[in-house]
Design an enzyme around this catalytic site. Structure first.
Site, PDB file in Angstrom:
ATOM      1  N   LYS A  54      19.083  52.948  79.783  1.00 36.73           N
ATOM      2  CA  LYS A  54      18.357  51.772  79.288  1.00 36.73           C
ATOM      3  C   LYS A  54      18.503  50.601  80.255  1.00 36.73           C
ATOM      4  O   LYS A  54      17.529  49.901  80.553  1.00 36.73           O
ATOM      5  CB  LYS A  54      18.889  51.374  77.905  1.00 36.73           C
ATOM      6  CG  LYS A  54      18.483  52.364  76.820  1.00 36.73           C
ATOM      7  CD  LYS A  54      19.263  52.196  75.524  1.00 36.73           C
ATOM      8  CE  LYS A  54      18.942  53.359  74.583  1.00 36.73           C
ATOM      9  NZ  LYS A  54      19.736  53.360  73.360  1.00 36.73           N
ATOM     10  N   GLN A  98      24.472  50.088  70.714  1.00 35.85           N
ATOM     11  CA  GLN A  98      24.345  51.539  70.843  1.00 35.85           C
ATOM     12  C   GLN A  98      25.052  52.240  69.682  1.00 35.85           C
ATOM     13  O   GLN A  98      26.208  51.942  69.379  1.00 35.85           O
ATOM     14  CB  GLN A  98      24.931  51.985  72.197  1.00 35.85           C
ATOM     15  CG  GLN A  98      24.784  53.453  72.501  1.00 35.85           C
ATOM     16  CD  GLN A  98      23.333  53.891  72.731  1.00 35.85           C
ATOM     17  OE1 GLN A  98      22.461  53.072  73.025  1.00 35.85           O
ATOM     18  NE2 GLN A  98      23.072  55.163  72.577  1.00 35.85           N
ATOM     19  N   ASP A 121      15.715  47.302  68.347  1.00 36.55           N
ATOM     20  CA  ASP A 121      15.737  48.668  67.810  1.00 36.55           C
ATOM     21  C   ASP A 121      14.832  48.792  66.577  1.00 36.55           C
ATOM     22  O   ASP A 121      14.490  49.905  66.163  1.00 36.55           O
ATOM     23  CB  ASP A 121      17.160  49.045  67.365  1.00 36.55           C
ATOM     24  CG  ASP A 121      17.925  49.841  68.412  1.00 36.55           C
ATOM     25  OD1 ASP A 121      17.285  50.626  69.144  1.00 36.55           O
ATOM     26  OD2 ASP A 121      19.159  49.700  68.470  1.00 36.55           O
TER      27      ASP A 121
HETATM   28  N1  LIG Z   1      20.936  51.587  68.915  1.00 42.87           N
HETATM   29  C1  LIG Z   1      20.475  52.739  69.400  1.00 42.87           C
HETATM   30  N2  LIG Z   1      19.188  52.827  69.774  1.00 42.87           N
HETATM   31  C2  LIG Z   1      18.692  53.998  70.288  1.00 42.87           C
HETATM   32  O1  LIG Z   1      17.498  54.072  70.630  1.00 42.87           O
HETATM   33  C3  LIG Z   1      19.571  55.128  70.420  1.00 42.87           C
HETATM   34  C4  LIG Z   1      20.901  54.963  70.010  1.00 42.87           C
HETATM   35  N3  LIG Z   1      21.314  53.767  69.499  1.00 42.87           N
HETATM   36  N4  LIG Z   1      21.775  55.982  70.103  1.00 42.87           N
HETATM   37  C5  LIG Z   1      21.403  57.249  70.679  1.00 42.87           C
HETATM   38  C6  LIG Z   1      19.930  57.543  70.546  1.00 42.87           C
HETATM   39  C7  LIG Z   1      19.407  58.589  71.512  1.00 42.87           C
HETATM   40  N5  LIG Z   1      18.411  57.925  72.323  1.00 42.87           N
HETATM   41  C8  LIG Z   1      17.758  58.532  73.392  1.00 42.87           C
HETATM   42  C9  LIG Z   1      16.934  57.840  74.260  1.00 42.87           C
HETATM   43  C10 LIG Z   1      16.332  58.462  75.343  1.00 42.87           C
HETATM   44  C11 LIG Z   1      16.539  59.793  75.610  1.00 42.87           C
HETATM   45  C12 LIG Z   1      15.907  60.424  76.811  1.00 42.87           C
HETATM   46  O2  LIG Z   1      15.359  59.748  77.659  1.00 42.87           O
HETATM   47  N6  LIG Z   1      15.970  61.766  76.927  1.00 42.87           N
HETATM   48  C13 LIG Z   1      15.383  62.500  78.063  1.00 42.87           C
HETATM   49  C14 LIG Z   1      16.354  63.390  78.798  1.00 42.87           C
HETATM   50  C15 LIG Z   1      17.811  63.146  78.575  1.00 42.87           C
HETATM   51  C16 LIG Z   1      18.717  64.169  79.237  1.00 42.87           C
HETATM   52  O3  LIG Z   1      18.262  64.978  80.079  1.00 42.87           O
HETATM   53  O4  LIG Z   1      19.896  64.139  78.881  1.00 42.87           O
HETATM   54  C17 LIG Z   1      14.272  63.403  77.577  1.00 42.87           C
HETATM   55  O5  LIG Z   1      14.248  63.739  76.384  1.00 42.87           O
HETATM   56  O6  LIG Z   1      13.462  63.805  78.406  1.00 42.87           O
HETATM   57  C18 LIG Z   1      17.321  60.485  74.757  1.00 42.87           C
HETATM   58  C19 LIG Z   1      17.920  59.877  73.652  1.00 42.87           C
HETATM   59  C20 LIG Z   1      18.345  56.619  71.948  1.00 42.87           C
HETATM   60  N7  LIG Z   1      19.173  56.338  70.932  1.00 42.87           N
END
Ligand SMILES: Nc1nc(=O)c2c([nH]1)NC[C@@H]1CN(c3ccc(C(=O)N[C@@H](CCC(=O)O)C(=O)O)cc3)C=[N+]21
Length: 284
Positions: A54, A98, A121
């Protein structure tokens, strides 16, 4: 495979180019960069990776990143004091704490402490209530990103039967509200749903956000359906898979998202979009 892939990376990239241009245009008018505070508590490795991602995306787009790292052992009062300070800081437009938080901390209290107009969020009851009343303000990033992915297919949603699998506060429930707002006849399934296979089989749009690999079987998918897989499950070999059995689902679906490269990149992008929106509404 007969389904067309919904390329979340590409859609995210297109939206990011637009955000970058709007942020640059603000700068050319002498406005300060939008600022996003990311609060990380403790050392959870997955959280560290997400937060780093992020912060990096902020820098790419011209958003000022305000990284805050707190000790794993802090108590609620210390975290709330940090939120209060960021709430009062006029140079901060958005605040992200987070999740998940260490066990001694109460996420609900923390979320409710964030000023709704800095809640990028979209988890604060004010913002969820606005979405429920069809007056969305800051919208939860993952469901909002899913809507953008559906929009990118060019198919209309009006009157479509949509089924959401998973009823969490951060994805499933707000996803149901988003689909309702978009004009779908919307069903939200959860652990007490009696016949999940039958619910999924009726759906023209299926969004799955549970966190169990292979929960949704390919054979359940109606021919021609659009399948959005929000699941992100880490396999023993380090690779990622979703909640839907991808190959057999893709045989039947018209459109499907991959994991990775589907919903994940959109979540981060909509966080950036919300941060710009928060900055724009402060200036006004
Ligand atoms: N307050 C809060 N807000 C959130 O938005 C939040 C959070 N907490 N806690 C955890 C989760 C999880 N999350 C992700 C965001 C991007 C990918 C992402 O970009 N994933 C990539 C690949 C990741 C990889 O290869 O490990 C994809 O799906 O292509 C994943 C998971 C946001 N979260």
């Amino acid at each position: 495979m007969s389904a067309r892939l919904i390329d979340g990376k590409a859609v995210a990239q297109t939206i990011q180019v637009g955000l970058q241009a709007r942020i640059a245009e603000r700068a050319s008018r002498g406005l300060k960069a939008p600022a996003l505070a990311t609060v990380l508590v403790g050392e959870d490795p997955a959280s560290q990776i997400y937060v780093r991602n992020k912060r990096r995306t902020c820098e790419t787009l011209g958003i000022r990143s305000v990284p805050i790292h707190l000790d794993a052992g802090i108590d609620n009062a210390e975290l709330l004091a940090t939120i209060d300070r960021l709430n009062a800081d006029d140079s901060v437009d958005g605040i992200l704490v987070q999740l998940p938080l260490p066990r001694q901390l109460d996420a609900t209290t923390v979320i409710e402490r964030i000023r709704p107009d800095k809640d990028v969020d979209g988890f604060h009851p004010y913002n969820l209530g606005r979405l429920a009343q069809r007056l969305p303000t800051l919208r939860p990033c993952t469901p909002y990103g899913v809507i953008e992915l559906l929009r990118s297919t060019g198919e209309s949603f009006h009157g479509k039967r949509a089924v959401v699998v998973g009823a969490s506060n951060i994805v499933g429930r707000p996803m149901g509200l988003e689909l309702l707002l978009a004009g779908c006849t919307t069903t939200v399934c959860h652990r007490f749903t009696r016949d999940l296979a039958a619910e999924v089989a009726r759906a023209e749009i299926v969004v799955v956000a549970v966190g169990k690999p292979g929960l949704v079987r390919g054979e359940w998918i109606a021919p021609g359906a659009t399948v959005i897989d929000v699941g992100m499950n880490r396999n023993a070999d380090g690779s990622l898979s979703g909640d839907v059995e991808f190959a057999p689902a893709a045989e039947r679906a018209a459109w499907i998202t991959p994991v990775p490269g589907g919903v994940g990149p959109m979540t981060v992008t909509m966080l950036m979009s919300n941060t710009l929106k928060a900055a724009e509404s402060r200036a006004a």
